[in-house]
Write a protein that holds these residues in place. Structure first.
Motif, PDB file in Angstrom:
ATOM      1  N   PHE A  60      -7.385   4.729   3.549  1.00 58.33           N
ATOM      2  CA  PHE A  60      -7.316   3.386   2.957  1.00 58.33           C
ATOM      3  C   PHE A  60      -8.639   2.990   2.298  1.00 58.33           C
ATOM      4  O   PHE A  60      -9.360   2.128   2.789  1.00 58.33           O
ATOM      5  CB  PHE A  60      -6.942   2.350   4.005  1.00 58.33           C
ATOM      6  CG  PHE A  60      -5.645   2.617   4.710  1.00 58.33           C
ATOM      7  CD1 PHE A  60      -4.562   3.136   4.034  1.00 58.33           C
ATOM      8  CD2 PHE A  60      -5.504   2.352   6.060  1.00 58.33           C
ATOM      9  CE1 PHE A  60      -3.362   3.384   4.687  1.00 58.33           C
ATOM     10  CE2 PHE A  60      -4.307   2.591   6.718  1.00 58.33           C
ATOM     11  CZ  PHE A  60      -3.238   3.114   6.030  1.00 58.33           C
TER      12      PHE A  60
ATOM     13  N   CYS B 160      -5.426   0.382  11.720  1.00 56.70           N
ATOM     14  CA  CYS B 160      -6.137  -0.372  10.687  1.00 56.70           C
ATOM     15  C   CYS B 160      -6.295  -1.818  11.141  1.00 56.70           C
ATOM     16  O   CYS B 160      -5.361  -2.405  11.712  1.00 56.70           O
ATOM     17  CB  CYS B 160      -5.355  -0.320   9.378  1.00 56.70           C
ATOM     18  SG  CYS B 160      -6.139  -1.174   7.998  1.00 56.70           S
TER      19      CYS B 160
ATOM     20  N   ALA C 258     -10.386   1.278   9.026  1.00 58.64           N
ATOM     21  CA  ALA C 258      -9.262   2.129   9.416  1.00 58.64           C
ATOM     22  C   ALA C 258      -9.820   3.375  10.071  1.00 58.64           C
ATOM     23  O   ALA C 258     -10.922   3.825   9.755  1.00 58.64           O
ATOM     24  CB  ALA C 258      -8.418   2.507   8.191  1.00 58.64           C
TER      25      ALA C 258
ATOM     26  N   LEU D  50       0.288   3.056  -0.479  1.00 58.37           N
ATOM     27  CA  LEU D  50      -0.643   2.959   0.642  1.00 58.37           C
ATOM     28  C   LEU D  50      -0.307   3.883   1.806  1.00 58.37           C
ATOM     29  O   LEU D  50      -1.208   4.415   2.468  1.00 58.37           O
ATOM     30  CB  LEU D  50      -0.677   1.502   1.135  1.00 58.37           C
ATOM     31  CG  LEU D  50      -1.908   1.054   1.920  1.00 58.37           C
ATOM     32  CD1 LEU D  50      -3.178   1.283   1.125  1.00 58.37           C
ATOM     33  CD2 LEU D  50      -1.775  -0.430   2.282  1.00 58.37           C
ATOM     34  N   TYR D  51       0.970   4.076   2.098  1.00 60.48           N
ATOM     35  CA  TYR D  51       1.352   4.796   3.318  1.00 60.48           C
ATOM     36  C   TYR D  51       1.913   6.190   3.082  1.00 60.48           C
ATOM     37  O   TYR D  51       1.797   7.061   3.948  1.00 60.48           O
ATOM     38  CB  TYR D  51       2.375   3.961   4.101  1.00 60.48           C
ATOM     39  CG  TYR D  51       1.907   2.570   4.409  1.00 60.48           C
ATOM     40  CD1 TYR D  51       0.785   2.348   5.203  1.00 60.48           C
ATOM     41  CD2 TYR D  51       2.558   1.451   3.877  1.00 60.48           C
ATOM     42  CE1 TYR D  51       0.329   1.067   5.463  1.00 60.48           C
ATOM     43  CE2 TYR D  51       2.114   0.163   4.146  1.00 60.48           C
ATOM     44  CZ  TYR D  51       1.008  -0.019   4.936  1.00 60.48           C
ATOM     45  OH  TYR D  51       0.562  -1.289   5.190  1.00 60.48           O
TER      46      TYR D  51
ATOM     47  N   PHE E 110     -10.693  -6.336   4.581  1.00 62.00           N
ATOM     48  CA  PHE E 110     -10.514  -5.076   5.284  1.00 62.00           C
ATOM     49  C   PHE E 110     -11.638  -4.878   6.291  1.00 62.00           C
ATOM     50  O   PHE E 110     -12.819  -4.942   5.952  1.00 62.00           O
ATOM     51  CB  PHE E 110     -10.506  -3.938   4.260  1.00 62.00           C
ATOM     52  CG  PHE E 110     -10.392  -2.564   4.834  1.00 62.00           C
ATOM     53  CD1 PHE E 110      -9.318  -2.201   5.626  1.00 62.00           C
ATOM     54  CD2 PHE E 110     -11.358  -1.609   4.548  1.00 62.00           C
ATOM     55  CE1 PHE E 110      -9.208  -0.923   6.134  1.00 62.00           C
ATOM     56  CE2 PHE E 110     -11.262  -0.321   5.050  1.00 62.00           C
ATOM     57  CZ  PHE E 110     -10.178   0.012   5.841  1.00 62.00           C
TER      58      PHE E 110
ATOM     59  N   LEU F 118      -6.745  -0.369  -1.301  1.00 62.95           N
ATOM     60  CA  LEU F 118      -6.428  -1.688  -0.764  1.00 62.95           C
ATOM     61  C   LEU F 118      -6.452  -2.754  -1.856  1.00 62.95           C
ATOM     62  O   LEU F 118      -5.640  -3.684  -1.838  1.00 62.95           O
ATOM     63  CB  LEU F 118      -7.399  -2.036   0.354  1.00 62.95           C
ATOM     64  CG  LEU F 118      -7.211  -1.213   1.625  1.00 62.95           C
ATOM     65  CD1 LEU F 118      -8.421  -1.344   2.519  1.00 62.95           C
ATOM     66  CD2 LEU F 118      -5.956  -1.630   2.362  1.00 62.95           C
TER      67      LEU F 118
END
Length: 255
Positions: A67, A46, A61, A117-118, A58, A72
């Protein structure tokens, strides 16, 4: 003085040859992503831009359906929970850093940031570089893996990438007069609709391409293995295949 192992030096030379072979700024981040994912054997990468006021933009990614802008936007207020945020963006450490050097994994995965997010892609291991580009600001390059942490040798390898990354950005003409990245609108990365997939199906297909079982996919997507199997039947129909191996091969170019 840092030094590269011969294996890493050869890999870096090959990656840089690809990057410098095509100077088109419109494809710079695509080429960077492809080169670095291959160089580090990573699953996801990213790029983000931070201006002088610390506003994050941003840049993209890869794979491109990860994402979303909505994710985000929701994560932005809690980005300071990332173990590397203060070191990279407050203290402005110029070295590549691993998340594991600043926080134990069990502590990190309990944060709201990780969960939002992850966690959907089990991206537990992060190697991040913040490159400073005069007249533009800071570009962060975050490389993610789910199963294996990054080594000291890989951190050294990314340190050798850093001057090339900064140089490519400076020479690309991407920095506009206002300091914002010219030609890069913060658009929502598209759902992989080249096969008519929904976002949920794209997520499941991504995990399938990583070799995960139905049970593992269900845990990561917070659905039952039976629901995963139902989604897979729809995915197979859209791809024109009848099993997970064929589905993975069919989408290899995208994941």
């Amino acid at each position: 003085m840092q030094s590269l192992a011969l294996k890493h030096a050869c890999q870096l030379s090959d990656a840089l040859a690809v990057l410098y072979a095509q100077p088109d700024p419109a494809t710079l981040f695509d080429r960077l992503a492809a080169a670095l994912l291959d160089l580090f054997g990573a699953e996801t990468i990213c790029f983000d831009h931070f201006d002088a006021q610390g506003t994050m933009r941003f840049l993209g990614a890869w794979p491109q359906h990860l994402f979303s802008t909505e994710m985000l936007h929701d994560a932005s207020p809690i980005m300071t929970q990332h173990p590397l945020f203060e070191e990279l963006f407050v203290r402005q450490n110029a070295l590549p850093l691993r998340t594991s050097d600043f926080a134990a994994l069990p502590r990190f995965v309990r944060t709201d940031l990780y969960q939002l997010l992850y966690r959907p892609y089990a991206l537990t291991h992060h190697l991040v570089l913040a490159a400073r580009v005069p007249g533009w600001g800071t570009v962060s390059c975050a490389i993610f893996r789910s199963r294996q942490d990054f080594t000291e040798g890989e951190r050294t390898l990314l340190a050798f990438v850093r001057p090339h990354l900064e140089g490519l950005l400076r020479c690309s003409g991407l920095a506009g007069a206002s300091g914002a990245p010219a030609g890069f609108a913060p658009a929502d990365p598209p759902v992989p609709d080249y096969f008519g997939l929904t976002r949920r199906e794209a997520d499941i297909l991504f995990h399938l391409a990583q070799g995960r079982t139905d049970k593992e996919i269900g845990r990561l997507c917070s659905i039952s293995p039976r629901t995963v199997q139902n989604h897979l039947q729809n995915i197979y129909a859209k791809l024109g295949v009848d099993n997970r191996t064929a589905a993975s091969r069919r989408t290899m170019a995208f994941f």
